[in-house]
Write an enzyme that holds these catalytic residues in place. Sequence first.
Site, PDB file in Angstrom:
ATOM      1  CE  LYS A 105      -2.047   3.460   2.279  1.00 28.53           C
ATOM      2  NZ  LYS A 105      -1.512   4.402   3.284  1.00 28.53           N
ATOM      3  CG  ASP A 123      -6.891   3.395   1.905  1.00 34.53           C
ATOM      4  OD1 ASP A 123      -8.101   3.207   2.004  1.00 34.53           O
ATOM      5  OD2 ASP A 123      -6.412   4.343   1.258  1.00 34.53           O
TER       6      ASP A 123
END
Length: 198
Positions: A105, A123
């Site tokens: 991420k 996320d």
Amino acid sequence: MYPNPKTMLYHESPFQLVIAVLMSAQTTDVGVNKVTPALFAAYPDANAMAEADVADLEDKIKTIGLYRNKAKNMKKTAIMIRDEFGGQVPNTREELEKLPGVGRKTANVVLSEAFGVPTIAVDTHVERVTKRMGIVPPNASVRETEEILMARIPENRWRDAHHQFIYFGREYCTARNPKCRKDPRIDFCECRVLPQYG
DNA sequence: ATCCCGAGGG
DNA sequence: CCCTCTGGAT
């Protein structure tokens, strides 16, 4: 809606972006922005942070979650950038993920924000919003979510879509008490009727 | 699957 | 009080 989406994390260089995103794990960007000015004033680049005392890094970021792990990873990351990447933040996902505290991420955010490489960083907000919308099946993993979204969204919109999902998740499609429940304009969202979203 | 971990909101 | 916040490493 949501014009000119971009990261809300304060930073003045790719290095500062890496550190800011690393610190944002399980922490609001408002909280991160509260500590970064003093942090970057003391340690503006990888060379400076590589020499930092971990105890001082902890002290400077103490108000954010997971601060001990993050302080340790920040110093290690700075050392690695200094010693293994010639003082420059690497611009490939493979290299970025070698940095301690940097996973997929974080690497995706750095790639798209600092280097213009199209990515969709998944996320907590992106996952929640896209699953509620029915774009992504409820049981999909984070990685599967990313692939489904990349297949569904044109590449030139990946970066903006990432931010738009986040803004929408933050302000409207919130984890608890989503606004759609009391919004007369919305009659399609399953949040309204499914108790698990209540 | 579990741990890390403070601030802010409800 | 409890839950959530732009996760990652073990």
